[in-house]
Design an enzyme around this catalytic site. Structure first.
Site, PDB file in Angstrom:
ATOM      1  N   GLY A 182       0.814  -1.214   0.000  1.00 50.95           N
ATOM      2  CA  GLY A 182       0.000   0.000   0.000  1.00 50.95           C
ATOM      3  C   GLY A 182       0.845   1.261   0.000  1.00 50.95           C
ATOM      4  N   GLU A 217      15.628   0.036  10.274  1.00 50.92           N
ATOM      5  CA  GLU A 217      14.924   0.833  11.292  1.00 50.92           C
ATOM      6  C   GLU A 217      15.941   1.266  12.334  1.00 50.92           C
ATOM      7  OE1 GLU A 217      10.283  -0.690  11.361  1.00 50.92           O
ATOM      8  OE2 GLU A 217      11.718  -1.723  12.627  1.00 50.92           O
ATOM      9  N   ASP A 236       9.706 -11.550   9.498  1.00 52.50           N
ATOM     10  CA  ASP A 236       9.002 -10.306   9.791  1.00 52.50           C
ATOM     11  C   ASP A 236       9.050  -9.337   8.594  1.00 52.50           C
ATOM     12  OD1 ASP A 236       7.598  -8.629  11.685  1.00 52.50           O
ATOM     13  OD2 ASP A 236       9.407  -7.401  11.837  1.00 52.50           O
ATOM     14  N   HIS A 241       7.443  -8.268   3.093  1.00 48.97           N
ATOM     15  CA  HIS A 241       7.577  -6.910   2.539  1.00 48.97           C
ATOM     16  C   HIS A 241       8.608  -6.843   1.408  1.00 48.97           C
ATOM     17  CE1 HIS A 241       5.048  -5.987   5.824  1.00 48.97           C
ATOM     18  NE2 HIS A 241       5.948  -5.681   6.712  1.00 48.97           N
ATOM     19  N   ARG A 347      17.572  -0.339  -4.793  1.00 47.28           N
ATOM     20  CA  ARG A 347      18.712   0.219  -5.535  1.00 47.28           C
ATOM     21  C   ARG A 347      19.027  -0.680  -6.710  1.00 47.28           C
ATOM     22  NH1 ARG A 347      22.252   4.022  -3.347  1.00 47.28           N
ATOM     23  NH2 ARG A 347      21.262   5.032  -1.586  1.00 47.28           N
ATOM     24  N   ARG A 376      13.357   5.426  -3.306  1.00 45.08           N
ATOM     25  CA  ARG A 376      13.310   5.499  -1.843  1.00 45.08           C
ATOM     26  C   ARG A 376      11.849   5.449  -1.394  1.00 45.08           C
ATOM     27  NH1 ARG A 376      16.979   9.789  -0.274  1.00 45.08           N
ATOM     28  NH2 ARG A 376      15.261  11.238  -0.344  1.00 45.08           N
TER      29      ARG A 376
END
Ligand code: BG6
Length: 489
Positions: A182, A217, A236, A241, A347, A376
């Site tokens: 999303g 993170e 995770d 993702h 990248r 990005r």
């Protein structure tokens, strides 16, 4: 439509995700006028709470980007009036029947469409699906269920979960969310590829040397150690993702923009991938570090994490797609918590210019001469292309400059949160951004063997200080494939 209504039930309404993401996203949709005329939002959870208490809880989170806008307070009040609460156990058909009765009152005889958002831990997942579908599904409209990961821990448990889900729901009622799909720049990937002539012809092994998917993170597992320790960073972040982004990046051109056409191409590319080998993974775990007089905790300092936990909070991996387009191109992934910054980016490093006339400008470091496209995803959304350029002046000196598209400079409208787009799609029945069960199977097949080996062999992660750039092992892994991480300083 006048004659229909949508009820959105957030199961697990007092949890973190509901408070931080789901309710604010629903409000943002309401604010933007995207929700149907007749809708109600129900919070469902075990704790005792009144409607008023739920509204107070929700109102505390309805801030951020919206609250500076026109009529915000008024809209907030209107939205909160449509929010209700029903206390209940997740495995109680009786409690769901009571919910059903309340929903009916609000639906007032209209065609009743019902969306359940399951924001609850995996161990109570199936019970809740069973109760919602048998006792609270719509009699005359659609019933859809949004489910959040973890979708199992490996191929077997994921397949078992899918089988259980399908006892109660059809595949087209199940909306498996991966919120990275999303995100604005992830959605834009297909636009970039398929609507610009200059990218797609270069999108193959012929011109691309390697592709990197980077997630970082700058905070640890704060408060989520209990969940995290059972999963680790590969499950995770990477298996979902990053792999989803990879699939969109590498898939062939779909027949159309329809959900099934896109998902067919994603599955195809995932199934062309080689399962990840243990040799092609580096794992890490953050340890405590003191900087500027502040002591940052180790992963194992979390009280809900065992002291001897080997769960990786960082991983780097080299993956390969065995098809004609991508044969031999390393797809590198890197994901970590408690690193020095927060970012998610893609990248793309292009090949060297053959017989480059300007080689001497780069000395021995030809890497510097290659083009790199950076997408990005966050923060500061941007797309930029590193090109070689002559430094203005009488001499002939080259440097690398950026052709730069900074979203903040180009677009004035704020970028909606990923959950807004996904909730709206689920309400509208648009499945493009949700994960189909065969995609999920293919994703698990890639990672399950290596996850098992890491656990069986009790592979000790490389420890890295909180706030650092992560284990050096990730550089050795990249170097094995002649790759340098694009984000290395
Ligand atoms: C979640 C992970 O899926 O994504 C979290 O479980 C992670 O560990 C989060 O922090 C990151 O999402 P975002 O949108 O903040 O980058």
């Amino acid at each position: 439509k006048e004659s229909s209504t949508v009820s959105i039930t957030v199961v697990g309404a007092s949890g973190d995700l509901a408070k931080k993401k789901i309710f604010p996203a629903l409000f943002a949709l309401y604010y933007e006028g995207c929700l149907p005329k007749h809708f109600t939002v129900f919070g469902y959870a075990r704790s005792k709470m009144t409607d008023a208490e739920l509204r107070t809880m929700v109102s505390k989170t309805l801030t951020c980007r919206i609250d500076k806008r026109e009529n915000c307070d008024e809209k907030m009040d209107q939205f909160l009036e449509r929010c209700f609460y029903h206390p209940g156990q997740y495995d109680s058909e009786e409690n769901f029947l009571e919910l059903d009765k309340k929903l009916k009152v609000h639906e007032g005889g209209r065609v009743a469409n019902r969306l359940f958002y399951l924001s609850i831990p995996p161990n109570i997942f199936i019970d809740a699906v069973k109760c919602a579908s048998t006792s609270a599904s719509s009699a005359n409209g659609w019933t859809r269920v949004i489910v959040e990961k973890p979708f199992g821990r490996d191929s077997e448990s994921s397949a078992a979960l899918t089988r259980s889900l399908k006892q109660y729901l059809d595949e087209d009622q199940i909306f498996r969310i991966d919120h990275y799909l999303g995100k604005e720049l992830v959605e834009n990937l297909s636009v970039l590829r398929f609507s610009n002539l200059i990218f797609e012809p270069l999108w193959s092994r012929q011109y691309i040397r390697n592709v990197q998917f980077i997630f970082a993170e700058d905070f640890g597992t704060e408060g989520r150690g209990g969940y995290f320790d059972n999963y680790g960073i590969i499950r995770d972040i990477m298996q979902n993702h990053l792999l989803q982004i990879l699939a969109l990046f590498a898939m062939e051109t779909p027949v159309s923009l329809d959900a099934e056409d896109i998902r067919n191409e994603k599955v195809k590319v995932l199934r062309s991938m080689r399962p990840l080998r243990l040799d092609d993974v580096v794992t890490g775990q953050y340890k405590s570090h003191t900087r500027g007089g502040v002591k940052y905790p180790a992963y194992t300092d979390d009280k809900t994490v065992p002291n001897d936990s080997l769960t990786p909070t960082f991983a780097a991996a080299a993956l390969f797609i065995d098809n004609a387009r991508w044969d031999g191109v390393p797809f590198l992934m890197k994901a970590g918590k408690a690193l020095h910054d927060r970012r998610a980016e893609i990248r793309v490093q292009f090949r060297h210019v053959p017989g480059n006339l300007y080689n001497k400008n780069f000395g021995t470091d030809l890497d510097l001469a290659t083009n790199e496209l950076v997408i990005r995803v966050q923060p500061d959304e941007a797309i930029y292309l590193k090109i070689n350029n002559k430094v203005p002046g009488l001499g002939m000196r080259l440097d690398r400059s950026n052709l730069n598209l900074l979203y903040a400079a180009r677009y004035s409208k704020e970028i909606p949160d990923a959950y807004e787009r996904l909730l709206l799609d689920a309400i509208e029945g648009e499945r493009r951004l949700f994960i189909r069960s065969d995609e999920l199977d293919a994703a698990w097949s890639l990672f399950t063997p290596v996850l098992k080996q890491l656990e069986e062999k009790k592979i000790v992660p490389e420890y890295y200080p909180y706030g650092s750039r992560g284990p050096v092992g990730s550089h050795y892994l990249a170097a094995r494939y002649n790759v340098r991480w694009g984000d290395a300083a």
